[in-house]
Write an enzyme that holds these catalytic residues in place. Structure first.
Site, PDB file in Angstrom:
ATOM      1  CB  ILE A 161      20.820  31.744 -41.336  1.00 47.87           C
ATOM      2  CG1 ILE A 161      21.281  32.405 -42.642  1.00 47.87           C
ATOM      3  CG2 ILE A 161      19.937  30.548 -41.626  1.00 47.87           C
ATOM      4  CD1 ILE A 161      22.376  33.412 -42.474  1.00 47.87           C
TER       5      ILE A 161
ATOM      6  CG  ASP B 183      27.760  26.223 -42.223  1.00 47.51           C
ATOM      7  OD1 ASP B 183      26.830  25.604 -42.754  1.00 47.51           O
ATOM      8  OD2 ASP B 183      27.647  27.399 -41.806  1.00 47.51           O
TER       9      ASP B 183
ATOM     10  CE  LYS C 123      26.458  29.158 -45.914  1.00 50.91           C
ATOM     11  NZ  LYS C 123      27.347  28.644 -44.870  1.00 50.91           N
TER      12      LYS C 123
END
Length: 309
Positions: free
Chosen positions: A15, A169, A91
């Site tokens: 990510i 997730d 997050k």
């Protein structure tokens, strides 16, 4: 402190590589000046094995973007705030709800920004959907959030370890959109969580939610879908269906296509981060995390066949 927000990325996984690096490059007033990762060594940037080494030996920085697994994020955030750095949390912002409270207090005490990011809220169709639904009576909401974990989380074994959230997730992205577009607060009524026999977090979940007025909300999360992902939220209203698709990039009002845009979530996140640090504010909304935690608290566990990546 420099007028330029000098940022170090901590945790240089997929990510960070795929989203954070390019987003920072697109953000006026921000610059990526260092990377922390025990294994990966990106070319062209100062690299450090851990946050302690960065804070001791690294270049001057103003902020850290924590892209590590949630199980270790609390310690890193506390260390960065104690060192006087702003903190952006990927997050989910932590492995538990309660660990965020002392971080919020620490950020306030240090006069630093703590930003718990929900990137899906910044998808281009989410804001228009919120405005559209504000003038409607919603009778039912259905969330289908399914993807292939082997495609979207390759080799990320932490996601199936305790504290790794499993299918929540990605599912928490749907919950972050839900809590953004609905005019009232929602809560979990029941959940069924499918745990592979060899894993510590769920691979699928079915959740029933509601608001104070009894609005029925059904959510299905699944990591076992092959082919293209399904990231859809359907709101049935008195004026017809309102559909958010493609993770919040597409919006349809009945048969009318209202928004169909490219993904610019992370540049929007970093613009928000720069603005927060400039204004001396924090932004820590825990609503999506609470819904995920409540799903685990109320969820009935079903054990399913073992999963091998």
């Amino acid at each position: 402190m420099s007028d330029l927000l000098r940022i170090a990325i901590v945790g240089f996984g997929e990510i960070a590589c795929r989203q954070h690096v390019s987003a920072i490059a697109k953000t006026s007033g921000a610059a990526l000046v260092a990377v922390v990762d025990p294994a990966k060594t990106p070319s062209g940037l100062p690299h450090f094995r851990d946050l302690t080494e960065l804070l001791r030996d690294g270049p001057e920085i103003d902020a850290v973007a924590l892209c590590t697994p949630p199980q270790v994020r609390h310690v890193q955030a506390a260390m960065a705030l104690a060192a006087g750095k702003h903190v952006l949390l990927e997050k989910p912002p932590g492995a538990t709800v309660s660990e965020l409270t002392p971080l919020i207090a620490a950020a306030h005490e240090a006069n630093r920004t703590l930003f718990a990011t929900w990137h899906s809220r910044y998808a281009p169709a989410v804001g228009p959907a919120r405005k559209l639904l504000a003038g409607r009576t919603i009778s039912k909401v259905t969330i289908i959030w399914k993807e292939d974990v082997r495609v979207w989380h390759p080799g990320q074994t932490w996601i199936f370890e305790a504290g790794g959230f499993g299918v929540f997730d990605p599912g928490i992205n749907a919950l972050s959109i839900l809590t953004e577009i609905l005019p009232s607060q929602v809560f979990v009524k029941s959940a069924v969580l499918d745990f592979p026999a060899n894993r510590e977090t769920p691979i699928a979940a079915a959740i029933e939610l509601s608001d104070a007025n009894g609005l029925p909300i059904h959510a299905e999360f699944d990591f076992r879908q092959s082919g293209p992902p399904s990231w859809d939220i359907l709101c049935e209203t008195e004026a017809g269906p309102v559909m958010l698709s493609k993770g919040g990039r597409q919006l349809r009002d009945g048969n009318r296509l209202m928004v169909d845009a490219t993904d610019e979530e992370y540049p929007a996140l970093y613009r928000r981060f720069v603005a927060l640090t400039s204004d001396g504010k924090s932004d820590v909304d825990l609503a999506p995390l609470r819904l995920a935690a409540d799903s685990f608290m109320l969820g009935r566990r079903r054990f399913v066949e073992a999963f091998e990546d």
